[in-house]
Write an enzyme that holds these catalytic residues in place. Structure first.
Site, short mmCIF file in Angstrom:
data_model
loop_
_atom_site.label_atom_id
_atom_site.label_comp_id
_atom_site.label_asym_id
_atom_site.label_seq_id
_atom_site.Cartn_x
_atom_site.Cartn_y
_atom_site.Cartn_z
N CYS A 92 0.81 -1.22 0.00
CA CYS A 92 0.00 0.00 0.00
C CYS A 92 0.85 1.28 0.00
CB CYS A 92 -0.95 0.00 1.19
SG CYS A 92 -0.18 -0.46 2.76
N HIS A 97 -3.11 6.47 4.39
CA HIS A 97 -1.68 6.58 4.66
C HIS A 97 -1.17 7.93 4.17
CE1 HIS A 97 -1.76 2.51 5.80
NE2 HIS A 97 -1.04 1.95 4.85
#
Length: 321
Positions: free
Chosen positions: A127, A235
């Site tokens: 990710c 994130h």
């Protein structure tokens, strides 16, 4: 099209199904698999209720066109080759095959050409890697990236639903700690994954090795510090880069504006604003000189960093790449 999703009841598996619906990817048949713990539950897809089945050795010995995996590396190592041997294109979200030379590691906007005519297992990157390379790859092609120093601020959902549950329980007063190596509520934890012999964490080595493979450049020097923060989804990354060739700041911004699925903005976006988006948001682009610059990027890790990239791989491959 016949599809299967392995790990369908997990955080990423659920998002894969949602993203398939959003992209109007129709399937004459779709099977959902999980561990025995979640088998028997019902999940909605395209207006239908589908019973989740336990993944067994013979489960994937069928003529699937695509099988999406998001059930962890050990499951993928056992079952993904079985599905591929029966003719399916396997899109695997785990770390199991990312560094295998013969298996493409794909971000469609960057190296989707690897999918053309390909059959077998396709690895979906980590990710934190996906959102970083989406924002840097055009700059690399034009100016050459010599060094990348990145500090990540990664949401608890990166550890799956159990990470979210642990944060919520600690917010409610629990002192239990099982998912993260330190309490995560009102805290930051400067390690993600096991610490390896070289003192880097497993997550940090993923960013190093995967970035080089996706960019097709083993010479880029990459220095990551990956940190878990008490955020549910999204994130964030503070990225410093040094380039081989000189640039003007406006030239960097031109490349960012031209990057597919990347938004360059003057807004100082945070995870709260971008949750639910399929785009990478880049802001605070600034330079020290003609060879060094910094930027901030943020993206939904479950979408951009996992499910969305996997479904984009499927779409590109199904369309003939």
């Amino acid at each position: 099209m016949k599809l299967a999703v392995v790990g369908a009841t997990g955080e990423v598996g659920r998002m894969m199904l949602k993203k398939l619906e959003e992209e109007a990817i129709t399937s004459e048949e779709i099977d959902l698999f999980s561990s025995s713990r979640s088998a028997g539950s019902l999940m909605k897809f395209a207006g239908k209720s589908i019973e989740v089945r336990e993944l067994r050795e013979d489960s994937l010995r069928r003529d699937y066109d695509y099988v999406l995996f998001s059930a962890g590396a050990s499951v993928s190592k056992t079952f993904a080759p079985l599905a591929a041997s029966c003719g399916a294109v396997v899109i695997d979200n785990s770390s199991a095959f990312r560094q295998s030379e013969e298996i493409p590691l794909v971000v469609p906007e960057i190296n989707g050409c690897l999918l053309k005519g390909y059959r077998g297992i396709v690895a979906n990157p980590n990710c934190s890697t996906i959102q970083m390379v989406l924002s840097l790859h055009k700059i690399h092609r034009r100016f050459g990236l010599k060094t990348i120093v990145v500090s990540t601020y990664q949401a608890v959902s990166g550890a799956g639903n159990r990470g979210i549950v642990e944060l919520e329980r600690q917010e409610a007063g629990s002192q239990d700690q099982a998912v993260f190596v330190r309490k995560i509520h009102r805290n930051v934890v400067p390690v993600i994954g096991d610490i390896l012999e070289n003192s880097f964490s497993a997550e940090e080595m993923k960013m190093i090795n995967e970035t080089r493979k996706i960019l097709g450049d083993s010479k880029v020097s990459i220095w990551p510090t990956t940190v878990r923060v008490p955020v549910a989804h999204g994130h964030s990354e503070a990225v410093f880069c040094e380039t081989e060739k000189p640039f003007e700041l406006e030239e960097l911004k031109e490349e960012l504006r031209a990057s597919e699925d990347v938004v360059l903005t003057d807004e100082r976006f945070t995870p709260v604003e971008i949750a639910g988006s399929d785009l990478v948001y880049v802001s605070r682009v600034r330079s020290f000189d003609s060879h060094r610059f910094l930027l901030w990027n943020v993206a939904d890790n479950i979408r951009v960093g996992a499910a969305t990239n996997a479904v984009r791989i499927l779409k590109m491959h199904a369309g003939g790449a």
